[in-house]
Design a protein around this motif. Structure first.
Motif, PDB file in Angstrom:
ATOM      1  N   LEU A 295       2.229   6.164  -6.052  1.00 35.92           N
ATOM      2  CA  LEU A 295       2.180   6.324  -7.150  1.00 35.92           C
ATOM      3  C   LEU A 295       1.231   7.492  -7.857  1.00 35.92           C
ATOM      4  O   LEU A 295       1.337   7.481  -9.272  1.00 35.92           O
ATOM      5  CB  LEU A 295       1.833   5.007  -7.569  1.00 35.92           C
ATOM      6  N   TYR A 296       0.398   7.489  -6.945  1.00 36.06           N
ATOM      7  CA  TYR A 296      -0.952   9.238  -6.818  1.00 36.06           C
ATOM      8  C   TYR A 296      -0.226   9.824  -6.272  1.00 36.06           C
ATOM      9  O   TYR A 296      -0.832  11.072  -5.111  1.00 36.06           O
ATOM     10  CB  TYR A 296      -1.475   8.592  -6.995  1.00 36.06           C
TER      11      TYR A 296
ATOM     12  N   LEU B 255      -5.042   4.899 -15.929  1.00 34.25           N
ATOM     13  CA  LEU B 255      -4.226   4.587 -15.444  1.00 34.25           C
ATOM     14  C   LEU B 255      -5.213   3.951 -14.342  1.00 34.25           C
ATOM     15  O   LEU B 255      -5.903   5.226 -13.379  1.00 34.25           O
ATOM     16  CB  LEU B 255      -3.221   5.174 -14.911  1.00 34.25           C
TER      17      LEU B 255
ATOM     18  N   ILE C  95      -5.948   9.060 -13.290  1.00 35.01           N
ATOM     19  CA  ILE C  95      -5.732   8.131 -12.423  1.00 35.01           C
ATOM     20  C   ILE C  95      -7.025   8.306 -11.435  1.00 35.01           C
ATOM     21  O   ILE C  95      -7.700   8.637 -11.343  1.00 35.01           O
ATOM     22  CB  ILE C  95      -4.655   8.125 -11.726  1.00 35.01           C
TER      23      ILE C  95
ATOM     24  N   LEU D 139       2.093   2.116  -3.821  1.00 30.47           N
ATOM     25  CA  LEU D 139       0.846   2.268  -4.086  1.00 30.47           C
ATOM     26  C   LEU D 139       0.411   3.708  -4.082  1.00 30.47           C
ATOM     27  O   LEU D 139       0.157   5.011  -4.570  1.00 30.47           O
ATOM     28  CB  LEU D 139      -0.592   1.749  -3.850  1.00 30.47           C
TER      29      LEU D 139
ATOM     30  N   ILE E  52      -3.128  -1.453 -11.717  1.00 26.35           N
ATOM     31  CA  ILE E  52      -2.049  -1.909 -10.440  1.00 26.35           C
ATOM     32  C   ILE E  52      -2.559  -2.584  -9.616  1.00 26.35           C
ATOM     33  O   ILE E  52      -3.172  -1.853  -9.381  1.00 26.35           O
ATOM     34  CB  ILE E  52      -1.337  -0.926 -10.545  1.00 26.35           C
TER      35      ILE E  52
ATOM     36  N   ILE F 159      -8.581   5.730  -9.100  1.00 27.86           N
ATOM     37  CA  ILE F 159      -7.991   4.794  -7.241  1.00 27.86           C
ATOM     38  C   ILE F 159      -8.768   4.217  -6.705  1.00 27.86           C
ATOM     39  O   ILE F 159     -10.352   4.890  -6.523  1.00 27.86           O
ATOM     40  CB  ILE F 159      -7.397   5.586  -6.831  1.00 27.86           C
TER      41      ILE F 159
ATOM     42  N   SER G  20       0.505  -0.995   0.022  1.00 30.93           N
ATOM     43  CA  SER G  20       0.006   0.030  -0.141  1.00 30.93           C
ATOM     44  C   SER G  20       0.653   1.399  -0.400  1.00 30.93           C
ATOM     45  O   SER G  20       0.674   2.174  -0.357  1.00 30.93           O
ATOM     46  CB  SER G  20      -1.233   0.132   0.738  1.00 30.93           C
TER      47      SER G  20
ATOM     48  N   LEU H  13      -5.424   2.609  -9.761  1.00 34.58           N
ATOM     49  CA  LEU H  13      -4.820   1.661  -9.407  1.00 34.58           C
ATOM     50  C   LEU H  13      -5.264   1.288  -8.233  1.00 34.58           C
ATOM     51  O   LEU H  13      -6.447   1.742  -8.073  1.00 34.58           O
ATOM     52  CB  LEU H  13      -4.361   3.322  -7.953  1.00 34.58           C
TER      53      LEU H  13
ATOM     54  N   ASP I 244      -6.182  -0.963  -4.526  1.00 32.14           N
ATOM     55  CA  ASP I 244      -5.217  -1.456  -3.469  1.00 32.14           C
ATOM     56  C   ASP I 244      -6.888  -2.851  -2.811  1.00 32.14           C
ATOM     57  O   ASP I 244      -7.728  -2.655  -2.482  1.00 32.14           O
ATOM     58  CB  ASP I 244      -5.477  -0.691  -2.242  1.00 32.14           C
TER      59      ASP I 244
END
Length: 223
Positions: free
Chosen positions: A51-52, A161, A84, A48, A195, A86, A45, A163, A165
């Motif tokens: 990445l943002y 993208l 992005i 991750l 991802i 999320i 985490s 992401l 979790d």
């Protein structure tokens, strides 16, 4: 193939005394599907978050979508996040907003016309089998339904993208299958880079994917 993420000697930590990720170097290609695995507390985490842009590198370099995260300005970071999607473990839905408005949030931020936003939201709620719940509020839905709303929200603005979790960590089989199908579809049909942080890679995956594993702060590719 273009690379959407490039990390070189990336070190991540919350304080000087504890290094979470130590000098990691890896890249993720545009349009690819990547799983990140590791034991609880291994730093999945944390990676991750970087990445943002929620956590800046302590050392090394991290480039996401062509933007250098190390010294990114607030304005540029906000622009990057508009591209992005999320999906958080705890959903992060706005409790006072209806399901429809929650999914519409990235479109509202992006300044889309109302008619376009409503059409997109209707399509996505249909995908996650929740159109009949559009006027309800998050707390009126089950955990699985809330995660499906979060997934629809992440997809609503056609991000480059996504992401995610642990997107299916606490979900029933039906909701889990819907989430994986959505992620696979976004990757294969829209060429969205995906991802996913997870404890277990589903055996039903039908597409090629990259597998990065974290162990004792080291990231390596599983082949």
């Amino acid at each position: 193939m273009d690379k959407v993420i490039v990390a070189e000697d990336l070190t991540l930590s919350y304080n000087k005394n504890e290094t979470i990720i130590n000098q990691a170097s890896f890249s993720i290609e545009s349009g690819s599907f990547t799983f990140i695995t590791g034991a609880s507390g291994s730093g999945k985490s944390t990676l991750l978050k970087s990445l943002y842009g929620a956590l800046k590198p302590a050392q090394g370099s991290l480039i996401v979508g062509g933007a250098q995260i190390n010294n990114i300005s607030s304005k540029k970071l906000n622009f990057l996040r508009q591209h992005i999607g999320i999906v958080f473990q705890d959903y992060k839905l706005v409790k006072e907003w209806t399901i429809e408005k929650n999914v519409m949030l990235p479109l509202i931020i992006g300044g889309y016309e109302k008619s376009v936003s409503e059409q997109q939201v209707h399509k996505l709620l249909n995908h996650v089998k929740l159109n009949h719940q559009s006027g309800k509020y998050p707390l009126e839905l089950s955990g699985g339904e809330q995660q499906r709303v979060a997934m629809a929200r992440a997809l609503s603005h056609n991000p480059i993208l996504i992401l995610a979790d642990e997107p299916t960590g606490n979900l029933d089989e039906y909701s889990s299958e819907l989430i994986w199908n959505l992620l696979e579809g976004a990757n294969t049909q829209l060429k969205t880079t995906i991802i996913v942080v997870t404890h277990h890679i589903p055996e039903t995956m039908k597409i090629d994917y990259k597998h990065l594993h974290i162990e004792y702060g080291t990231i390596y590719e599983v082949t």
